[in-house]
Design a protein around this motif. Structure first.
Motif, PDB file in Angstrom:
ATOM      1  N   ASP A  17       1.006  -0.930  -0.104  1.00  0.00           N
ATOM      2  CA  ASP A  17       0.097  -0.325  -0.008  1.00  0.00           C
ATOM      3  C   ASP A  17       0.931   1.321   0.109  1.00  0.00           C
ATOM      4  O   ASP A  17       0.941   2.010  -0.842  1.00  0.00           O
ATOM      5  N   ALA A  18       1.828   1.450   0.925  1.00  0.00           N
ATOM      6  CA  ALA A  18       3.205   2.265   0.965  1.00  0.00           C
ATOM      7  C   ALA A  18       4.143   2.935  -0.064  1.00  0.00           C
ATOM      8  O   ALA A  18       3.989   3.518  -1.239  1.00  0.00           O
ATOM      9  N   LEU A  19       3.904   1.559  -1.112  1.00  0.00           N
ATOM     10  CA  LEU A  19       4.798   1.385  -2.128  1.00  0.00           C
ATOM     11  C   LEU A  19       3.493   2.463  -3.563  1.00  0.00           C
ATOM     12  O   LEU A  19       4.665   3.142  -4.056  1.00  0.00           O
ATOM     13  N   LEU A  20       2.748   1.918  -3.296  1.00  0.00           N
ATOM     14  CA  LEU A  20       1.455   2.625  -4.214  1.00  0.00           C
ATOM     15  C   LEU A  20       1.730   3.757  -3.950  1.00  0.00           C
ATOM     16  O   LEU A  20       1.074   4.715  -4.863  1.00  0.00           O
ATOM     17  N   LEU A  21       1.422   3.842  -2.799  1.00  0.00           N
ATOM     18  CA  LEU A  21       0.768   5.809  -2.475  1.00  0.00           C
ATOM     19  C   LEU A  21       2.118   6.296  -3.203  1.00  0.00           C
ATOM     20  O   LEU A  21       2.032   7.913  -3.879  1.00  0.00           O
ATOM     21  N   ARG A  22       3.137   5.885  -2.613  1.00  0.00           N
ATOM     22  CA  ARG A  22       3.844   6.809  -3.321  1.00  0.00           C
ATOM     23  C   ARG A  22       4.710   6.573  -5.182  1.00  0.00           C
ATOM     24  O   ARG A  22       5.431   7.592  -5.963  1.00  0.00           O
TER      25      ARG A  22
END
Length: 191
Positions: A17-22
Motif C-alpha cells: 500500500d505504501a509503495l503504491l502511494l509513493r
C-alpha cells in the motif's frame, strides 16, 4: 493461522500500500520495488485467465502501465493495493481474452482443404436412401421365414447355428433358406 503469520501478511500488505502511494507521487524507485514485489502474483492472475504465457506477459505490461498512470486513483480505505492491482490484472486479462480470435478461426485457411469430413456427402446420402428404400421393397417380397432369418443374421449378427437353435430347424435348412432368400434379393435389386 498464527498471530505471527497474520501480522507478517498485514505488514507486507501495508508495505505494498505504501509503495503504491509513493508511485502515485511519481516515485520511480518505489515503482520498481512494487513491480518486483507484486509481478509474480499478478502474472499468476493473468495466466489463470489467459493460459498463454506470451499473452499474459503482454497484459502484465499493460497492467503496470495502468498502475503507473492511475496510482493516484487508488483509495486505501476501499481495498488493499494488491487487491486493486489484482482487479486491474484480471479485468485486462478478460479484455484480452475477449479480443483474441476463437481458436478455430486462428487456423490457417490452407488447413481447411486438408481436413477430412467423415460424414457422407449429400449425394451419397441420397443414393443410400434410395438403395435402402429399394432393399426394403425387396425384403417385403420374401416369404416371412426367409425375411426373418436374413434380418436376424445380417442385422442382429446371429450365426447359422444360433438361427437353427432359435427356429428349431436343422442347420442345413436354415443355410438353404438364407441362401435362396439372398439370391431372391439379388435378383430383385438388379431389376
Amino acid at each position: 493461522m498464527t498471530d505471527t503469520s497474520v501480522r507478517e501478511r498485514d505488514e507486507a500488505a501495508d508495505s505494498v500500500d505504501a509503495l503504491l502511494l509513493r508511485v502515485a507521487a511519481g516515485d520511480q524507485p518505489a515503482f520498481e520495488t512494487l513491480y518486483r514485489t507484486t509481478a509474480g502474483k499478478l502474472l499468476g492472475i493473468c495466466l489463470r485467465v489467459l493460459s498463454d504465457r506470451a499473452e499474459a506477459e503482454d497484459v502484465l505490461q499493460d497492467v503496470y502501465v495502468t498502475v503507473w498512470n492511475k496510482a493516484g486513483q487508488f483509495d486505501a480505505s476501499r481495498a488493499r493495493a494488491v487487491t486493486w492491482m489484482g482487479t486491474i490484472a484480471r479485468n485486462r486479462s478478460i479484455d484480452r481474452l475477449r479480443a483474441l480470435p476463437a481458436p478455430a478461426s486462428r487456423a490457417s485457411i490452407d488447413l481447411a482443404e486438408a481436413a477430412h469430413d467423415p460424414a457422407p456427402s449429400p449425394a451419397v446420402q441420397a443414393e443410400a436412401a434410395g438403395t435402402r428404400a429399394q432393399l426394403d421393397d425387396c425384403m417385403e417380397q420374401l416369404e416371412p421365414r426367409r425375411k426373418t432369418l436374413i434380418r436376424t443374421a445380417f442385422f442382429d449378427g446371429a450365426t447359422y447355428e444360433e438361427l437353427a437353435t432359435r427356429s428349431g430347424s436343422p442347420l442345413g435348412s436354415v443355410k438353404s433358406w438364407i441362401r435362396r432368400g439372398l439370391l431372391q434379393l439379388k435378383a430383385c435389386l438388379e431389376q
